[in-house]
Design an enzyme around this catalytic site. Structure first.
Site, short mmCIF file in Angstrom:
data_model
loop_
_atom_site.label_atom_id
_atom_site.label_comp_id
_atom_site.label_asym_id
_atom_site.label_seq_id
_atom_site.Cartn_x
_atom_site.Cartn_y
_atom_site.Cartn_z
N PHE A 138 0.62 -1.02 -0.42
CA PHE A 138 0.27 0.09 0.22
C PHE A 138 0.98 1.49 -0.23
CE2 PHE A 138 -2.63 2.91 2.04
CZ PHE A 138 -3.59 3.65 0.92
N ASP A 223 8.87 2.43 1.57
CA ASP A 223 7.75 3.27 2.21
C ASP A 223 7.87 2.99 3.46
OD1 ASP A 223 5.83 3.68 2.83
OD2 ASP A 223 4.16 3.84 1.31
N LYS A 252 2.70 9.87 8.66
CA LYS A 252 1.82 9.16 9.46
C LYS A 252 2.42 9.83 10.68
CE LYS A 252 -0.93 5.98 7.63
NZ LYS A 252 -0.41 5.05 6.46
#
Ligand SMILES: *Cc1c(COP(=O)(O)O)cnc(C)c1O
Length: 397
Positions: A138, A223, A252
């Site tokens: 993702f 990532d 995040k």
């Protein structure tokens, strides 16, 4: 407004992109959030791995208040002090030499993909553009990031996707070797797949990817949007393997809830960008960067990662393993630090709803994986409360 009206207006005025819980959250402190009816919940979702310091950490709040009184935005036509301070702190504490700021995880991955192509063309003088990514990954919802995301369900109805991605099974080095060709410029991978179901690769996976990249002159791009900022028990997950990437995407946990993303790179890889080649109006915004710096300093100075995350993660997994030995429908328990999942042999949605009723926010990903990503400041006692609640819920099945 009363709760029912807020929910009704939410459905009337907001686009229908989320299936939301019937809950309005209005306040948070530490690992606890409160809804508009005054009920409290222990937060094992943490804004999807964002609130690493819990809700409204006083140091972040003060940093934001101070910055809001001085300067909220000026654009990247000028030098911005909080942006420089955060970049310097990230460089000092990572493999990287240079930072590019943006506003989200997807944007950080966009920047990574653009940098990789441009580095290959402008610096290496090789016309290569393909990026290898993994099934179950993702990387975000913008066109480049979602094209990099090798999951059919995120592409459906949006085709054609951006060309130039090659998908391989996660944790399969042979497949990576076979996918590399004269067009490949980079490998983009999560050290642990988060949304994809908390998938942890075999020891040595990142190291072997590093070797493949070195052999073929590719950029290794991690990532770490979910795994970074202490989530797995190290500041960055690559620390576990003793390898360093060329490029890393963060977001995040970086801003404790302020929207911020960052692309970190070595001096060498960063040569791909030159003035005018990439940019963002809000990227590196003073408020977001002030929150970022306060968050990073708090994580490090309060010793949160070293003292808490590894030990709490082990304690949590041990508790979940005990449940697994009692309930055969639990197929697997896996985790690194406080990124933890249990795989069920049925749809986990009902468990999420039941947890909510009992005052716990949890998440289910890939239909059957209950994911636990609490603030890194959660306590042993709070973890035990959830494990006991799960025991009660599972017992009734
Ligand atoms: C959440 C996430 C993203 C996307 O971040 P956004 O801020 O939602 O764009 C990308 N990669 C990983 C690994 C993530 O967990």
């Amino acid at each position: 407004m009363i709760t029912g009206d807020i929910i009704k207006d939410s459905q009337t005025y907001l686009m229908n992109t989320y299936s939301r819980q019937p809950l309005v959250l209005v306040k948070g402190r530490g690992a606890t959030v409160y809804d508009s009816d005054g009920r409290e919940y222990l937060d094992f979702l943490a804004g999807v791995a964002v609130n690493n310091l819990g809700h409204c950490h006083p140091r972040v709040v003060v940093a934001l208040q101070k910055q809001a009184q001085r300067l909220m935005h000026v654009s990247n036509h000028f030098h911005i002090e909080p942006q420089v301070n955060l970049a310097k702190a990230l460089v000092k504490n990572s493999f990287a030499d240079k930072v590019f700021f943006c506003n989200s995880g997807a944007e950080a991955n966009e920047a990574a993909i653009k940098l990789a192509r441009r580095y290959s063309r402008e610096v290496l003088k090789k016309d290569r553009y393909e990026v290898i990514t993994c099934f179950g990954s993702f990387h975000g919802r913008t066109y480049g990031a979602v094209s990099a995301t090798a999951q059919e369900k995120f592409h459906q109805g949006f085709e054609p996707m951006v060309p130039g991605f090659r998908y391989v099974p996660f944790n399969d080095l042979k497949a990576v070797e076979e996918a590399v060709n004269e067009r490949t410029c980079a490998i983009l991978v999560e050290p642990v797949q988060g949304e994809g179901g908390v998938n942890i690769p075999s020891a040595g996976y990142l190291k072997a990817l590093r070797e493949i990249c070195d052999k073929h002159g590719l950029l290794l791009m991690l990532d770490e949007i979910q795994t970074g900022m202490g989530r797995t028990g190290r500041l960055f997950a690559y620390d576990h393997e003793g390898v360093t990437p060329d490029v890393m995407a963060l977001a995040k946990g970086l801003g404790s809830g302020m929207p911020i993303g960052a692309l970190l790179a070595t001096d060498k890889a960063a040569q791909g960008f030159t003035p005018g080649s990439h940019g963002s109006t809000f990227g590196g915004n003073p408020l977001a960067c002030a929150a970022g710096l306060a968050s990073l300093e708090t994580l490090l100075e309060d010793n949160i990662i070293i003292q808490n995350v590894g030990a709490l993660g082990k304690h949590f997994v041990t508790g979940l393993e005990t449940l697994k030995s009692k309930y055969p429908f639990i197929k697997d328990v896996r985790g690194q630090g406080l990124l933890i999942g249990i795989e069920l042999d049925f749809d986990g949605k009902e468990i999420v709803t039941e947890c909510l009723k009992q005052g716990f926010l949890i998440n289910c990903t890939m239909n059957t994986v209950l994911r636990f990503i609490p603030p890194l400041i959660i306590s042993v006692e709070e973890i035990d409360r959830l494990v006991n609640a799960l025991d009660g819920i599972f017992k009734k099945r």
